[in-house]
Design a protein around this motif. Sequence first.
Motif, PDB file in Angstrom:
ATOM      1  N   ARG A 188      -5.195  -5.690  -1.090  1.00  0.00           N
ATOM      2  CA  ARG A 188      -5.640  -4.290  -1.127  1.00  0.00           C
ATOM      3  C   ARG A 188      -6.218  -3.930  -2.496  1.00  0.00           C
ATOM      4  N   THR A 189      -5.548  -4.356  -3.535  1.00  0.00           N
ATOM      5  CA  THR A 189      -5.997  -4.014  -4.887  1.00  0.00           C
ATOM      6  C   THR A 189      -7.364  -4.616  -5.192  1.00  0.00           C
TER       7      THR A 189
ATOM      8  N   TYR B 152       0.038   1.451  -1.685  1.00  0.00           N
ATOM      9  CA  TYR B 152       1.063   1.168  -2.695  1.00  0.00           C
ATOM     10  C   TYR B 152       1.097   2.225  -3.786  1.00  0.00           C
ATOM     11  N   GLU B 153      -0.041   2.827  -4.029  1.00  0.00           N
ATOM     12  CA  GLU B 153      -0.081   3.863  -5.065  1.00  0.00           C
ATOM     13  C   GLU B 153       0.714   5.103  -4.666  1.00  0.00           C
TER      14      GLU B 153
ATOM     15  N   TYR C 113      -0.437  -6.569  -1.291  1.00  0.00           N
ATOM     16  CA  TYR C 113      -0.761  -5.755  -2.462  1.00  0.00           C
ATOM     17  C   TYR C 113      -1.992  -6.294  -3.182  1.00  0.00           C
TER      18      TYR C 113
ATOM     19  N   LEU D  87       4.428  -9.174   1.021  1.00  0.00           N
ATOM     20  CA  LEU D  87       4.211  -7.933   0.279  1.00  0.00           C
ATOM     21  C   LEU D  87       3.255  -8.164  -0.893  1.00  0.00           C
TER      22      LEU D  87
ATOM     23  N   THR E 126      -1.124  -5.030   4.267  1.00  0.00           N
ATOM     24  CA  THR E 126      -2.449  -4.708   3.743  1.00  0.00           C
ATOM     25  C   THR E 126      -2.784  -3.238   3.961  1.00  0.00           C
TER      26      THR E 126
END
Length: 356
Positions: free
Chosen positions: A202-203, A67-68, A199, A195, A63
């Motif tokens: 977080r998004t 990722y960006e 992702y 994962l 978390t």
Amino acid sequence: MTKSRLSFLDRYLTGWIFAAMVFGVALGWLVPGVVPFLNRFSIGTTSVPIAAGLILMMYPPFTRVRYEELHKVFRNKRVLGLSLVQNWLIGPVLMFVLAIVFLRGYPEYMAGVIMIGLARCIAMVIVWNELAKGNTQYAAGLVAFNSLFQLFFYSVYAWVFITVLPGWFGLRGTQVNVSIGEIAKSVFVYLGIPLIAGYLTRTVLTRAKGREWYDRNFVPRVAPMTLIALLFTIAVMFSLKGSYIVRLPLDVLRIAIPLLIYFVVMFLVSFYMGRRLGADYSKTTTLAFTSASNNFELAIAVAVSVFGINSGAAFAAVIGPLVEVPVMIALVNLALFFQRRYFETAEPSEVLFNMK
């Protein structure tokens, strides 16, 4: 109140981990019904309680991954190249040499230990890296990189190191047939699920609440899950093999010696290589732990499918994580010592766990 409780847990983490190990061994040895009960929750060679513990353990670190910005990890060709050399050249060769030196009179133990060396870590390394204040971005990137390499080349490595190379040293090799599907299942369960969950979390939450709220409120709330799940997983692992540890202590020691040497040497060599490369502490530590850790679930699955569940190879593969856990905890503390001794202290905002 929560902060105080978590600070207490963090402060004595090493003690809690060893207590969980002792508790697990005692439970598996003194309570006969525990192992059959836990084995009821298994799918093939996968223990559902252990899988759940590992997934929950890895979820909080994922978390925190930005990722960006993950693509930046793969731009650093020197880091990727060093990770490739450490994981797919130095690691397997070192474990093979240690196995034939210490276990040549025990061919099934030798094969099990070699399988551990071939299975590069995709799960618990995330936790060791977090505890040592390594770089979460690089850990996620390197683990993903090694997982892809493992997916396509593990079968080839198993054939070379277990079937072909032993014959060069006067030892009998064993035919190993492991499918890409079996490897892919291990990668998806222990890497893909946490994962993807990290992702999506977080998004969705950063879009709904904003990044500042996410970093200040959500991340600290889920962070303790890693330590709690770690203690649970350790207790389950050690309880499942508690009777073996008590009944066959010399065999456990015989298998543990090459594994201990492997973990320590891989960590120190990788840490030194990262330092020489000019990486900062967080990246150097990440390189060291991604090189020194192993995917024990894949090693166990392959050992069971090739040699059988009651074989010496399966027993050796199971001993792997039982040795890795205390050794990695010691190496976490060694890494933190190296940080104080050779690197500048991390900023307070970067510190997730207090190991003092």
